[in-house]
Scaffold this motif. Sequence first.
Motif, PDB file in Angstrom:
ATOM      1  N   THR A   1       0.830  -1.201   0.000  1.00 28.91           N
ATOM      2  CA  THR A   1       0.000   0.000   0.000  1.00 28.91           C
ATOM      3  C   THR A   1       0.866   1.253   0.000  1.00 28.91           C
ATOM      4  OG1 THR A   1      -1.787  -1.130   1.178  1.00 28.91           O
ATOM      5  CG2 THR A   1      -1.777   1.272   1.287  1.00 28.91           C
TER       6      THR A   1
ATOM      7  N   ILE B   1       1.669   4.415   1.536  1.00 22.66           N
ATOM      8  CA  ILE B   1       1.355   4.981   2.849  1.00 22.66           C
ATOM      9  C   ILE B   1       1.081   6.481   2.787  1.00 22.66           C
ATOM     10  CG2 ILE B   1       2.662   3.208   4.057  1.00 22.66           C
ATOM     11  CD1 ILE B   1       4.730   5.439   4.671  1.00 22.66           C
TER      12      ILE B   1
ATOM     13  N   LYS C   1       5.875   2.813  -0.649  1.00 20.36           N
ATOM     14  CA  LYS C   1       4.890   1.751  -0.848  1.00 20.36           C
ATOM     15  C   LYS C   1       5.372   0.543  -0.050  1.00 20.36           C
ATOM     16  CE  LYS C   1       3.290   3.288  -5.388  1.00 20.36           C
ATOM     17  NZ  LYS C   1       3.089   2.910  -6.812  1.00 20.36           N
ATOM     18  N   TRP C   2       4.692   0.261   1.038  1.00 22.09           N
ATOM     19  CA  TRP C   2       5.157  -0.728   2.000  1.00 22.09           C
ATOM     20  C   TRP C   2       4.208  -1.913   2.088  1.00 22.09           C
ATOM     21  CZ3 TRP C   2       6.575   2.899   6.716  1.00 22.09           C
ATOM     22  CH2 TRP C   2       7.651   3.720   6.335  1.00 22.09           C
TER      23      TRP C   2
ATOM     24  N   LEU D   1       1.962  -4.031   4.110  1.00 20.77           N
ATOM     25  CA  LEU D   1       1.175  -3.853   5.330  1.00 20.77           C
ATOM     26  C   LEU D   1       0.441  -5.137   5.673  1.00 20.77           C
ATOM     27  CD1 LEU D   1       1.737  -0.855   4.654  1.00 20.77           C
ATOM     28  CD2 LEU D   1      -0.643  -0.373   5.253  1.00 20.77           C
TER      29      LEU D   1
ATOM     30  N   LEU E   1       4.215  -2.431   8.861  1.00 19.60           N
ATOM     31  CA  LEU E   1       3.125  -1.754   9.558  1.00 19.60           C
ATOM     32  C   LEU E   1       1.938  -2.686   9.726  1.00 19.60           C
ATOM     33  CD1 LEU E   1       3.047   1.789   7.876  1.00 19.60           C
ATOM     34  CD2 LEU E   1       4.160   1.110  10.010  1.00 19.60           C
TER      35      LEU E   1
ATOM     36  N   LEU F   1      -3.227   1.994  13.883  1.00 17.24           N
ATOM     37  CA  LEU F   1      -1.974   1.789  13.144  1.00 17.24           C
ATOM     38  C   LEU F   1      -0.808   1.682  14.123  1.00 17.24           C
ATOM     39  CD1 LEU F   1      -0.300   1.997  10.411  1.00 17.24           C
ATOM     40  CD2 LEU F   1      -0.333   4.475  10.795  1.00 17.24           C
TER      41      LEU F   1
ATOM     42  N   TYR G   1       2.390   9.442   9.484  1.00 14.64           N
ATOM     43  CA  TYR G   1       1.222   9.203   8.639  1.00 14.64           C
ATOM     44  C   TYR G   1       0.386  10.471   8.490  1.00 14.64           C
ATOM     45  CZ  TYR G   1      -2.799   6.798   6.643  1.00 14.64           C
ATOM     46  OH  TYR G   1      -3.818   6.408   5.809  1.00 14.64           O
TER      47      TYR G   1
END
Length: 387
Positions: A75, A77, A101-102, A104, A148, A348, A363
């Motif tokens: 996703t 972030i 783009k991590w 999750l 995350l 989160l 965030y």
Amino acid sequence: MSLAPHYSVEILERIDDIPPEAWEELGTPGSLALAPSFWRVLERAGLEGFSYRYALMRDDGGKPRAFWGVYTVTTDIAIFAPEPLRKVLEFIRRRFPSFLKWNLLECGTPITIVSPPITQSSGVPRASLVAALARSLREEARRRRSLLIVIRDFEHNAEAFREDLAVHGYHWIEGLPNTYLEIPWKDPQAYRDAMRSYYRSKLNKYRRRVESSGIRVERKEDFADLADILCAQWREVHENAKEFQREVLTPAFYREFSRALGPDSWVLLFHRGEELVAHALMMRDGPMIRWLYVGRSRAQNDGIYLYIATKVVDTAIELGAERLEMGLTTYDVKMDLGAEAVPIHMALRARWGWMNPFVGLGYRLLNAVPKPGKRPVFKQQAAEETP
């Protein structure tokens, strides 16, 4: 002094690995989107980039007490980044496509809002439930190497989870608001008669314009045979969207949605002559109807989207729904039809303890969430707000 109950959590790879008797013990979920039939749709649909697991929580005696779904997805972030920041990110991603783009790990449902995102039997202390949930998610995040962890989504009815999640290091983060239309009217004409003249005339203008172009509408419950064209229409809208984008649907999604949910799902098909030019995907969830997706054969600004939205409202009224969920984004259209925006929150945290204190602030700095205001669409509403 009584001891707090202890719960164990088993992670299963397939939804059908959960035995039928476990569902009987848990009872009827608060939403169809937490039922096994719904998760089978997602599992078989093969949504791009999603990998699912299913958590079954048991008490000391082995009795099932709660269920939740988890999945990994890559996703952005900065998914709600304001326009100036978005342009900077687009420039950076020409060279580094995966920047911010991590991977999750999420707990919830990936295609609709369910609040809270857990099925549980009665008598489970919330603090104990959250402790088991938090422990299980961190273990699963380690296994999947997810940086995350996100628990989504929480509306005002689930605000009580906030303090319990904070004990386990979770930040309470605002997401895109959802939209709902409460439905007290007996038919679509009563709905339009309840509107103030400005909003009613705007709606009628677009309705006449679109219908004069030859558009006709059909409601179809069995739409598995149209899966390929419906998915292609959805992708046309998705690839041209300037707002929130995440899941990528597949033809199998439409096919399984129709087959598994039966009369609880349908599409509104918009024809011009022999051509299918658009559709809206809907589902019944108890007294509520959910509008999930829209598709177009060609993405263009021609007024058809507003017409689609009015037909979605008409359908919900005709089918006797008490409430219509209209979803995220395109707020101007939905608010003009009388919908209200409802704040959505997510919980989160980072998998790594040293990183977690910075996650909430980071965030919030990267994302700007719209806050659409309520509009006095209806006569009674306007009268109540007049001092």
